[in-house]
Design an enzyme around this catalytic site. Structure first.
Site, PDB file in Angstrom:
ATOM      1  N   ASP A  11      54.577  39.465  45.887  1.00  0.00           N
ATOM      2  CA  ASP A  11      53.156  39.119  46.002  1.00  0.00           C
ATOM      3  C   ASP A  11      53.072  37.598  46.073  1.00  0.00           C
ATOM      4  OD1 ASP A  11      50.365  39.260  45.985  1.00  0.00           O
ATOM      5  OD2 ASP A  11      50.287  39.163  43.792  1.00  0.00           O
ATOM      6  N   GLU A  71      53.340  41.306  50.692  1.00  0.00           N
ATOM      7  CA  GLU A  71      51.928  41.552  50.980  1.00  0.00           C
ATOM      8  C   GLU A  71      51.418  40.555  52.006  1.00  0.00           C
ATOM      9  OE1 GLU A  71      48.556  43.167  48.246  1.00  0.00           O
ATOM     10  OE2 GLU A  71      48.678  40.993  47.956  1.00  0.00           O
ATOM     11  N   ASP A 143      50.220  39.392  38.932  1.00  0.00           N
ATOM     12  CA  ASP A 143      51.119  39.088  40.048  1.00  0.00           C
ATOM     13  C   ASP A 143      52.341  40.002  40.044  1.00  0.00           C
ATOM     14  OD1 ASP A 143      49.592  36.775  41.088  1.00  0.00           O
ATOM     15  OD2 ASP A 143      50.105  35.919  39.136  1.00  0.00           O
TER      16      ASP A 143
END
Length: 170
Positions: A11, A71, A143
């Site tokens: 992420d 992502e 996160d």
């Protein structure tokens, strides 16, 4: 006989880049590790990107994943922040690619849909589903949780992604 596949989910973020490592065998998921790589906000941008690079490289080296999932970023109203996030995302894609891993990308809505069943949801729903899907999962902060969700999304989608890549390669 199926082989266990180790997946790292990433992420990306300039301040904190979350990472999560899972093992998947067939439909089963097993938590391996998760955490965050941080950069020092008092440093210049290039130095911060180096910190992210070095931290992610160490994680990839120590956990030896087979595949990576990152992502995709979204564009917000602050163009400067979006550009910085894009640079952090570049590092998040570069590190596993340089280690020889195939790197897959997923939209935030696809990640949420894979984990909680709908494309729009709250962080708490993701945390709850992570604990249901992998009861031994440990994550500190959003996160790391998001990174585990990205890895799970890839585990659910990897067969279709691999077939699309083979067909595209021709």
């Amino acid at each position: 006989m199926q082989k266990t596949i180790r997946i790292i989910g990433i992420d990306p973020g300039l301040r904190r880049t979350g990472w999560g490592v899972i093992d998947t065998l067939g439909n089963s998921l097993r938590f391996v590790a998760s955490g965050t790589v941080t950069s020092d906000g008092d440093m210049d941008l290039a130095s911060r990107l180096c910190q992210l690079h070095d931290g992610l490289a160490e994680i990839v080296h120590s956990h030896q994943p087979d595949e990576a999932a990152v992502e995709q970023t979204f564009v917000n109203k602050d163009a400067v922040a979006t550009l910085k996030l894009g640079q952090a995302r570049g590092i998040a894609m570069l590190v596993p690619a340089r280690a020889g891993l195939p790197v897959f990308e997923y939209a935030p809505n696809a990640v949420k849909k894979a984990v909680i069943g709908v494309g729009h949801g709250e962080k708490q729903q993701i945390h709850m589903m992570l604990k249901i899907l992998m009861p031994k999962a440990e994550f500190k902060g959003n996160d790391a949780a998001d990174a585990l969700a990205i890895a799970i999304c890839h585990a659910h989608n990897r067969g279709g992604d691999r077939m699309r890549r083979l067909l595209a390669a021709g």
